[in-house]
Write an enzyme that holds these catalytic residues in place. Sequence first.
Site, PDB file in Angstrom:
ATOM      1  CD  GLN A   1       2.671   0.941  10.598  1.00 53.53           C
ATOM      2  OE1 GLN A   1       2.763   0.149   9.667  1.00 53.53           O
ATOM      3  NE2 GLN A   1       2.506   0.566  11.856  1.00 53.53           N
TER       4      GLN A   1
ATOM      5  CD1 TRP B   1      10.510  -6.832 -18.351  1.00 55.63           C
ATOM      6  CD2 TRP B   1       8.501  -7.239 -17.487  1.00 55.63           C
ATOM      7  NE1 TRP B   1      10.637  -7.911 -17.499  1.00 55.63           N
ATOM      8  CE2 TRP B   1       9.407  -8.185 -16.960  1.00 55.63           C
ATOM      9  CE3 TRP B   1       7.162  -7.311 -17.082  1.00 55.63           C
ATOM     10  CZ2 TRP B   1       9.036  -9.163 -16.048  1.00 55.63           C
ATOM     11  CZ3 TRP B   1       6.789  -8.293 -16.178  1.00 55.63           C
ATOM     12  CH2 TRP B   1       7.714  -9.201 -15.665  1.00 55.63           C
TER      13      TRP B   1
ATOM     14  NE  ARG C   1      -9.050   5.237  13.873  1.00 49.25           N
ATOM     15  CZ  ARG C   1      -9.943   4.287  14.122  1.00 49.25           C
ATOM     16  NH1 ARG C   1     -11.231   4.520  13.885  1.00 49.25           N
ATOM     17  NH2 ARG C   1      -9.547   3.116  14.580  1.00 49.25           N
TER      18      ARG C   1
ATOM     19  CB  SER D   1      16.582   1.985  -6.755  1.00 49.34           C
ATOM     20  OG  SER D   1      15.326   2.617  -6.680  1.00 49.34           O
TER      21      SER D   1
ATOM     22  CD  GLU E   1      10.818   5.057 -18.530  1.00 47.08           C
ATOM     23  OE1 GLU E   1      11.699   5.835 -18.943  1.00 47.08           O
ATOM     24  OE2 GLU E   1       9.608   5.307 -18.585  1.00 47.08           O
ATOM     25  N   GLY E   2      14.895   1.630 -15.456  1.00 46.65           N
ATOM     26  CA  GLY E   2      16.125   1.655 -14.670  1.00 46.65           C
ATOM     27  C   GLY E   2      15.828   1.492 -13.198  1.00 46.65           C
TER      28      GLY E   2
END
Length: 408
Positions: free
Chosen positions: A361, A162, A292, A391, A388-389
């Site tokens: 969505q 990585w 829209r 969650s 980088e860590g």
Amino acid sequence: MAEFTLELNDDQKQVKDWLHGFAADVIRPAASEWDEREETPWPVIQEAAKVGIYSLDFYAQQFFDPTGLGIPMAMEELFWGDAGIALSIVGTGLAAVGVLANGTEEQIGTWIPQMYGDADDVKVAAFCSSEPDAGSDVASMRTRAVYDAAKDEWVLNGTKTWATNGGIANVHVVVAVVDPDIGSKGHASFIVPPDTPGLSQGQKFKKHGIRASHTAEVVLEDVRVPGHCLLGGKEKLDERLARARERAESGGERVKNAAMATFEASRPAVGAMAVGTARAAYEVALDYAKTRSQFGRPIIDNQGIAFQLADMRTRIDAARLLVWRASWMATTGKPFTSAEGSMSKLYASETARDVTAQAIQILGGNGFTREYPVERMHRDAAIYTIFEGTSEIQRLVIARTLSGMPIR
């Protein structure tokens, strides 16, 4: 000490506008192409070098901004343009931070310029920490560095994974185990100079998102580097290892390892990257909702859409404030007593993931196609909750900091 303010000064505003212009005029028009090609966008990096964005001087100016807001402001604007290309432009910075966090003044002056090259001969650098069996669990790292006293050389063996710019970098910064008996406290960082025998690129990863950023394995087979390539020097390392052994025997406080020192310094910056991506998706969704029409009126007139946009904007602003607070604290020397750096990265990364999903969505079927950029932004945003860590690791860091307990 600079006073905290939420108002950018005139110099910061000029830099912000300059970066936004580059992101809008150079990065965004190229984003779709390089995402499809899944290759390093060297022409865009060179353009960034020509105007001074991809340079040691630029990042030094932002890094030493007394308010701490220079780096997060820069990251947000570039990643607003496109996350994959922006990561190719700023990826070298992680290796540079590794040298700044652990190196001597001589090492900083020698190696960081070689990481960037110049506008005519652009270079990149790679920070190599993760391994196939050691991502968040840095204590499981297997890459070894053994000192050959007779030659004053370190011999590195192992496989890194990585690695942004791994294998194509001019300079690699490699974290390795020098004392396996004390776990993650026995790590050190090494510079691997250009064209060092034994370093090669392994697998290049085909990724879900940030495709314009090169990510690969780095294989180290009897890689020999001079003693002066140990960041911080051997005397400092020996002293640190001795303290770590004493504390381990006495059950004393933990000692931060080389990789974690780099990640702690960069987490608010990663949060700023996530804010940029989230803001970009929000702006696309807002513009779309205004233009829209369904059932004879713009879809933003529907409460269901309007409330989504309100929540999106609120979360983005809250994430930015967490990032700015952590960046200001780091610059002014205030300790992260409540893991504020991890808080900023956690909240901003999850905001980017959720906001980009909401943007799709709002655009409906159009959002699911590559004709609109929110599809790419959503794929890109997935990385922020991982690298980088993760969650989960951020929550663990925060919980341990708040409780003082070794929560597992």
